[in-house]
Design an enzyme around this catalytic site. Sequence first.
Site: not given
Length: 374
Positions: A146-149, A327
């Site tokens: 994660g941590l990609c918008g 992203a």
Amino acid sequence: HASVKFVTTTARTMFAKALVLALALVGSNAFVPGFQSGFAGQRAVQHTTSRRTGPVVMGGNEKELKNRIASVTSTRKITEAMRLVAAAKVRRAQQAVLATRPFSETLQSVFSGLISRLSMESIDLPLLESREVKKVTLVVMSGDRGLCGGYNSFIIKKTEARIKELAAQGIEVELVTVGKKCAGYFAKRETPVIASFDIGQAPTAEEASKISDMLLASYLAGETDCVEIMYTQFVSLIASNPSVRTMLPLSTSGIEAEGDEVFQLTTKDGQFSVESESSPPAEAANFPKDMIFEQDPLQILNAILPLYINGQMLRMLQESVASELAARMQAMQAASDNAKTLKTDLSREYNRARQAAVTQQIMEIVAGASAATE
């Protein structure tokens, strides 16, 4: 003498009160909303008030604010480091794309030349044969982390919409997930998942070959009638486009007319930017009419098409990874900016609390001195 002493005491008291009033005015004016300050010959600077709400506590709150400021500063360092790491990985991803480009162009050129050579003959290739679609295999490409918008959620929503569209037409759907995020999501849904793969941060030809070989075997065995790829098309560092692409059956006109576009991450004025480089479709290889092939041209086409599919699968994997990294860069940039803003607000509140505490202490000292002299 008594009258002189009384006048002196009164003057001291008035001076102390005037000093307290001046300090209070200075402390309050420094944080008045809309207060403009500037120096001679310079443009005035507009100050803004803190976004945080709540009364300023005089004393006792400074330590807590200092701890929060230190915490936000550490968080900003982490997000900034993650942004730079993602940028470095984007550079490696684009180098991998450039390394595979000559092979793809040569393959496309040979394919176009063979198609033009066999234009007068009937071509019977299973991978080019269109049939009635009763079952579709969707290959969904997402990220492993994660941590990609909204990168992962966008492609999942696009896939859900495509599943509903096919179900409305009475077409059976099965999934092949590439990436842990989509695998975890669709494992809890009704649509069957026949295989799952990890995408990693640097897709290789071996990984792409495993996926494409499984899909080719399923299509040639008649287990599925169409294979569609759900991937994220890289547009720029701030934009990406969840796309659907039909991989099987192939279209000869689509292969011949397919150009290439490569995005390269560069730096401009100290900021990251993207430069795109487009190339037209590869020219068809010129095979003389009297050229004798050791193998039948159809057999050569049957050998080339799986290579072409492997190359396209690798390209879509690389493009999805580049979109994910871009992203993540933007998400970490936004996190760093928010941490900077929060630190500014907390520092302003800390200064206000400290100024209020200092002003209160001065007032107490002056009041005590005034009471002692009376």
